[in-house]
Design a protein around this motif. Sequence first.
Motif, mmCIF file in Angstrom:
data_model
loop_
_atom_site.group_PDB
_atom_site.id
_atom_site.type_symbol
_atom_site.label_atom_id
_atom_site.label_comp_id
_atom_site.label_asym_id
_atom_site.label_seq_id
_atom_site.Cartn_x
_atom_site.Cartn_y
_atom_site.Cartn_z
ATOM 1 N N PRO A 125 0.807 -1.236 0.000
ATOM 2 C CA PRO A 125 0.000 0.000 0.000
ATOM 3 C C PRO A 125 0.834 1.277 0.000
ATOM 4 C CG PRO A 125 -0.202 -1.187 2.092
ATOM 5 C CD PRO A 125 0.479 -2.107 1.148
ATOM 6 N N ALA A 126 2.067 1.228 0.489
ATOM 7 C CA ALA A 126 2.906 2.434 0.460
ATOM 8 C C ALA A 126 3.128 2.915 -0.966
ATOM 9 C CB ALA A 126 4.245 2.150 1.134
ATOM 10 N N LEU A 127 3.138 1.990 -1.915
ATOM 11 C CA LEU A 127 3.356 2.376 -3.313
ATOM 12 C C LEU A 127 2.156 3.130 -3.878
ATOM 13 C CD1 LEU A 127 5.043 -0.855 -4.749
ATOM 14 C CD2 LEU A 127 6.136 1.198 -3.802
ATOM 15 N N ARG A 128 0.949 2.773 -3.450
ATOM 16 C CA ARG A 128 -0.240 3.466 -3.954
ATOM 17 C C ARG A 128 -0.197 4.944 -3.587
ATOM 18 N NH1 ARG A 128 -5.009 1.589 -5.732
ATOM 19 N NH2 ARG A 128 -4.736 -0.498 -4.852
ATOM 20 N N ARG A 129 0.323 5.238 -2.403
ATOM 21 C CA ARG A 129 0.379 6.623 -1.952
ATOM 22 C C ARG A 129 1.462 7.422 -2.682
ATOM 23 N NH1 ARG A 129 -0.245 3.726 2.995
ATOM 24 N NH2 ARG A 129 1.974 3.914 3.494
ATOM 25 N N ARG A 130 2.307 6.723 -3.450
ATOM 26 C CA ARG A 130 3.431 7.397 -4.101
ATOM 27 C C ARG A 130 3.452 7.161 -5.618
ATOM 28 N NH1 ARG A 130 4.134 6.373 0.935
ATOM 29 N NH2 ARG A 130 5.632 7.464 2.268
ATOM 30 N N LEU A 131 2.317 6.826 -6.173
ATOM 31 C CA LEU A 131 2.248 6.448 -7.584
ATOM 32 C C LEU A 131 2.823 7.502 -8.512
ATOM 33 C CD1 LEU A 131 -1.195 4.689 -8.213
ATOM 34 C CD2 LEU A 131 1.096 3.739 -8.545
ATOM 35 N N ARG A 132 2.622 8.773 -8.197
ATOM 36 C CA ARG A 132 3.033 9.843 -9.104
ATOM 37 C C ARG A 132 4.449 10.337 -8.833
ATOM 38 N NH1 ARG A 132 -0.917 7.775 -10.618
ATOM 39 N NH2 ARG A 132 -2.902 8.714 -11.204
ATOM 40 N N LEU A 133 5.079 9.825 -7.807
ATOM 41 C CA LEU A 133 6.444 10.246 -7.488
ATOM 42 C C LEU A 133 7.456 9.491 -8.343
ATOM 43 C CD1 LEU A 133 6.505 10.375 -3.576
ATOM 44 C CD2 LEU A 133 6.408 12.304 -5.168
ATOM 45 N N PRO A 134 8.597 10.135 -8.670
ATOM 46 C CA PRO A 134 9.669 9.367 -9.315
ATOM 47 C C PRO A 134 10.192 8.301 -8.371
ATOM 48 C CG PRO A 134 10.429 11.564 -8.711
ATOM 49 C CD PRO A 134 8.952 11.542 -8.465
ATOM 50 N N ALA A 135 10.550 7.152 -8.915
ATOM 51 C CA ALA A 135 11.006 6.046 -8.062
ATOM 52 C C ALA A 135 12.222 6.434 -7.239
ATOM 53 C CB ALA A 135 11.312 4.829 -8.923
ATOM 54 N N GLY A 136 13.044 7.337 -7.770
ATOM 55 C CA GLY A 136 14.231 7.756 -7.038
ATOM 56 C C GLY A 136 13.926 8.526 -5.773
ATOM 57 N N ALA A 137 12.688 9.011 -5.619
ATOM 58 C CA ALA A 137 12.308 9.755 -4.416
ATOM 59 C C ALA A 137 11.856 8.838 -3.290
ATOM 60 C CB ALA A 137 11.192 10.750 -4.751
ATOM 61 N N LEU A 138 11.727 7.551 -3.566
ATOM 62 C CA LEU A 138 11.273 6.612 -2.547
ATOM 63 C C LEU A 138 12.406 6.256 -1.592
ATOM 64 C CD1 LEU A 138 9.197 4.047 -4.670
ATOM 65 C CD2 LEU A 138 8.443 6.198 -3.639
ATOM 66 N N SER A 139 12.028 5.798 -0.403
ATOM 67 C CA SER A 139 13.019 5.266 0.532
ATOM 68 C C SER A 139 13.561 3.942 0.001
ATOM 69 C CB SER A 139 12.377 5.038 1.898
ATOM 70 O OG SER A 139 11.451 3.957 1.833
ATOM 71 N N GLY A 140 14.643 3.458 0.599
ATOM 72 C CA GLY A 140 15.210 2.180 0.176
ATOM 73 C C GLY A 140 14.217 1.042 0.293
ATOM 74 N N GLY A 141 13.453 1.023 1.386
ATOM 75 C CA GLY A 141 12.467 -0.033 1.565
ATOM 76 C C GLY A 141 11.358 0.036 0.540
ATOM 77 N N GLU A 142 10.913 1.258 0.232
ATOM 78 C CA GLU A 142 9.866 1.421 -0.769
ATOM 79 C C GLU A 142 10.364 1.030 -2.157
ATOM 80 O OE1 GLU A 142 7.577 5.094 1.517
ATOM 81 O OE2 GLU A 142 9.103 5.503 0.003
ATOM 82 N N GLN A 143 11.626 1.358 -2.449
ATOM 83 C CA GLN A 143 12.189 0.944 -3.731
ATOM 84 C C GLN A 143 12.266 -0.578 -3.838
ATOM 85 O OE1 GLN A 143 15.717 2.907 -5.168
ATOM 86 N NE2 GLN A 143 15.104 4.884 -4.324
ATOM 87 N N GLN A 144 12.578 -1.246 -2.719
ATOM 88 C CA GLN A 144 12.603 -2.708 -2.755
ATOM 89 C C GLN A 144 11.208 -3.267 -2.984
ATOM 90 O OE1 GLN A 144 15.568 -4.966 -2.401
ATOM 91 N NE2 GLN A 144 13.885 -5.834 -3.580
ATOM 92 N N MET A 145 10.211 -2.676 -2.339
ATOM 93 C CA MET A 145 8.827 -3.096 -2.582
ATOM 94 C C MET A 145 8.463 -2.921 -4.053
ATOM 95 S SD MET A 145 6.971 -1.362 0.722
ATOM 96 C CE MET A 145 7.601 -1.642 2.389
ATOM 97 N N LEU A 146 8.866 -1.784 -4.639
ATOM 98 C CA LEU A 146 8.579 -1.512 -6.045
ATOM 99 C C LEU A 146 9.267 -2.537 -6.944
ATOM 100 C CD1 LEU A 146 7.428 0.188 -8.324
ATOM 101 C CD2 LEU A 146 9.380 1.760 -8.053
ATOM 102 N N ALA A 147 10.511 -2.853 -6.635
ATOM 103 C CA ALA A 147 11.250 -3.820 -7.450
ATOM 104 C C ALA A 147 10.591 -5.194 -7.402
ATOM 105 C CB ALA A 147 12.698 -3.913 -6.973
#
Length: 253
Positions: A125-147
Motif C-alpha cells: 500500500p505504500a506504493l499506492r500513496r506514491r504512484l506519481r512520485l519518481p522512483a528515485g524519491a522513494l526510501s530504500g524499503g519502498e524501492q525494494q517493494m517496487l522492485a
Amino acid sequence: MSEPLLRVDDLVVAYGHVQAVRGLSLHIGAGEIVALIGPNGAGKSSTLGALAGLVAPAAGSVKLAGADIAGRPAHAIVAAGVVLVPEGRAVLQRMTVEENLILGAESRRPRAPRAAIDAELERFPALRRRLRLPAGALSGGEQQMLAIARGLLARPRVLLLDEPSMGLSPILVAQIFDAVKAIHRDGATILLVEQNARMALEVAQRAYVLERGQVALHGDAAELAKDRRVQAAYLGGHVAAPSAGDSDGADGH
C-alpha cells in the motif's frame, strides 16, 4: 519425486580465467522457496545472473520444466518465466512508481491487466500513496517493494530475489520478509539469495550453502539452522566445529 520446476546441473560461471561458480547443482520444486546463503564472493549473485541470462554460463544446464534455458538472452528467459529482482533494487529512478509498474506489466505477453497492478498496490500500500512520485524519491524499503512488485507483474514461474534486505533497517527487513512469505503463500516459487542467513533460513523450506562457488551443504532450512557449522559461520554462534561426518541433519557436498 516429481520433476523439479527449475533444475540446475553442473553450472559453471567464469569471468575470464576466474570461475565464480564451479559445478553448482540445485533444484527447486513448484511452489517452493529455496535460499542460497554463503559469504561474500561465494558465487550467489553470479548464480542468479546466469539463471536470469545476464551472464552466459561457461558450462552446465539450466532446465525450466524440462526445457534447457541456459545461455538464452535475458528477455527470452523472462518470457519463459524466470524473473530476477536484482541486488540494489535497480528501479528506474526518473520514472514514476506507476510507470515502473506498467513497465513490469508489459514485460511479458500478453501483458498483465490493470487489475494485476492494483493487486500489487494492495500488497504494497505504500506504493499506492506514491504512484506519481519518481522512483528515485522513494526510501530504500519502498524501492525494494517496487522492485518486487515489478518483478511479480511479469508473472514469473520462478522469482529470483537477490539480497532483498540489503541496506535496510531491521523494521524494513521484517516488512520485506513478511511480503516474501505472503508471496510464497500465494503460490510463488522463489529462489532467494540473502546475506541475512537467519532470516533466509526462517522463510525458506530448503537451502544451499555456497562456498567458493560450490555447494558446501544443502538440506531442510530448519535443519541447516541447527547445523553447528552454519551457526558458527553465518548465525553468530560460537560452537566447536563438528566431528567428521557430523552434519546435524544436513547433506554435505
